[in-house]
Design an enzyme around this catalytic site. Structure first.
Site, short mmCIF file in Angstrom:
data_model
loop_
_atom_site.label_atom_id
_atom_site.label_comp_id
_atom_site.label_asym_id
_atom_site.label_seq_id
_atom_site.Cartn_x
_atom_site.Cartn_y
_atom_site.Cartn_z
N GLU A 86 -45.61 16.54 -26.57
CA GLU A 86 -44.81 16.46 -27.78
C GLU A 86 -44.25 17.83 -28.19
O GLU A 86 -43.09 17.96 -28.56
CB GLU A 86 -45.65 15.91 -28.95
CG GLU A 86 -46.16 14.50 -28.73
CD GLU A 86 -47.56 14.46 -28.14
OE1 GLU A 86 -48.35 13.59 -28.54
OE2 GLU A 86 -47.86 15.31 -27.28
N CYS A 203 -51.47 17.87 -32.17
CA CYS A 203 -50.08 17.40 -32.29
C CYS A 203 -49.86 16.66 -33.61
O CYS A 203 -48.79 16.76 -34.20
CB CYS A 203 -49.74 16.50 -31.11
SG CYS A 203 -49.59 17.39 -29.54
#
Length: 385
Positions: A86, A203
């Site tokens: 990500e 994340c």
């Protein structure tokens, strides 16, 4: 906002998977000499407009993060600290935007379908470029982001990891795995308790903060007006609205954020993203490889892929490109050097000073960090240009 499964989400996922398939073999997980297959996570940034359709601008894979010891031994902005898919995909998105700005700066005749020049008559603090208003920005992921959004999923079937009797409540972030019943808190990578220490946030935490600071990183903020993610696109069979809204929604763990502070930080605001789901499955996901009971248990790959539209794919290990051990195009040093030559005289400037100069971003960042809780900074990776 509740999730919605849509044809658009499936089309975006399919577009991303096709790009991944065309990338070189060296950028992908392999099969080890003992027959063990490797797995990875995938993420991508795609732009969408009703007129132009889908334009995927970055694709990344990865599950690794560098320990503090590695950063101390080789600072100066050359290493990619966090190669979770990500975060790497968002860096690729920023690299793409900087590339577009360079083309427009170096060639006045160049017309970008993504970036527009700002009117020179506007206020002095205006960045020279902005994203065309017709585009929406989506982050496509093959897994639920690590950290708070994935606690229930990771903790399913465990007993010890839910026990909080031995937890040290010292105000520091928790590791990514363990004490799964402690929800709504900041966690660090890597997740395993036996892995080398890093202060890199999960994340979930980094994406939550992006809802305050925008999807742009420090070099790009010098060039382009803030742009926010419109949505995160996730696998339908892994999505749970309750966990996502807790991790990212304004009524979840960010509820300490005060709406009355909106507008006090210049061009920045708090902009939560929506959720969309797709029905396809990533071929190199752990669950795809472990579905065969006869196969050996798969292992995480050390290799990360970074594909940026208009560039050759990069294969990254330990924060550097494979072959020559040089810095990625998305490293701090490379992106900052390219950005400052457009807007300022970067000679002898420090990266930390450039970050501090974007005052409105620093204000909203602090606000977001306070809303999330026990945020502690990673090792300072400062450098002079």
């Amino acid at each position: 906002m509740a999730s919605s499964h849509s044809t658009l989400a499936d089309e975006m996922a399919q577009t991303v998977f096709k790009i991944y398939e065309k990338c070189p073999k060296k950028c992908k997980p392999s099969t080890r000499s003992d027959g063990t297959k490797e797995w990875t996570n995938l993420a991508a940034v795609a732009l969408y407009s009703e007129r132009c359709g889908i334009s995927c601008v970055s694709v990344a894979t990865g599950v690794k993060v560098l320990p503090e010891s590695r950063l101390k031994n080789m600072p100066q902005g050359k290493l990619l600290h966090d190669c979770h898919a990500e975060i790497l995909a968002l860096r690729g998105f920023n690299r793409f935007l900087i590339n577009e700005c360079i083309k427009m700066h170096d060639c006045p005749e160049y017309v970008s379908s993504i970036i527009m020049r700002n009117d020179s008559q506007r206020q002095q603090q205006q960045r020279p470029f902005r994203l065309a208003a017709t585009w929406k920005i989506y982050l496509i992921v093959s897994e639920i982001p690590c950290g708070d959004a994935s606690m229930e999923q990771l903790g399913a079937g465990t007993v010890e990891a839910w026990d909080t009797s031995s937890i040290k409540r010292d105000g520091k972030p928790l590791r990514g795995r363990g004490y799964f019943s402690e929800i709504g808190v900041i966690r660090t990578k890597p997740s395993r308790p036996d892995a080398p220490i890093s202060m890199s946030k999960s994340c979930s935490d980094k994406l939550a903060l992006k809802q305050f600071t925008s999807a742009l990183q420090t070099p790009t903020t010098l060039l382009i007006e803030p742009v926010y993610l419109d949505g995160v696109v996730l696998p339908m069979h892994k999505f749970t609205y309750a966990t996502m809204s807790r991790a990212f929604g304004k009524n979840g763990r960010l509820s300490t954020y005060r709406e009355e502070l909106l507008g006090s930080t210049g061009t920045y605001t708090f902009q939560p993203f929506c959720y969309m789901t797709y029905s396809l499955q990533f071929r190199d996901a752990k669950e795809s490889l472990d579905s065969d009971p006869r196969a050996k248990k798969s292992k995480p790959s050390n290799v990360s892929l970074l594909w940026v539209k208009g560039q050759d794919p990069e294969s990254i290990v330990n924060g550097l490109k494979i072959g020559g051990r040089i810095s990625s195009s998305a490293s701090r040093i490379n992106m900052t050097r390219d950005a400052v030559r457009i807007v300022v005289d970067g000679s002898n400037q420090k990266y930390s000073d450039l970050k501090a100069s974007v005052i409105d971003r620093q204000l909203i960042k602090k606000l977001g960090q306070n809303a999330l809780g026990a945020w502690q900074s990673n090792v300072c990776d400062d450098f002079k240009l």
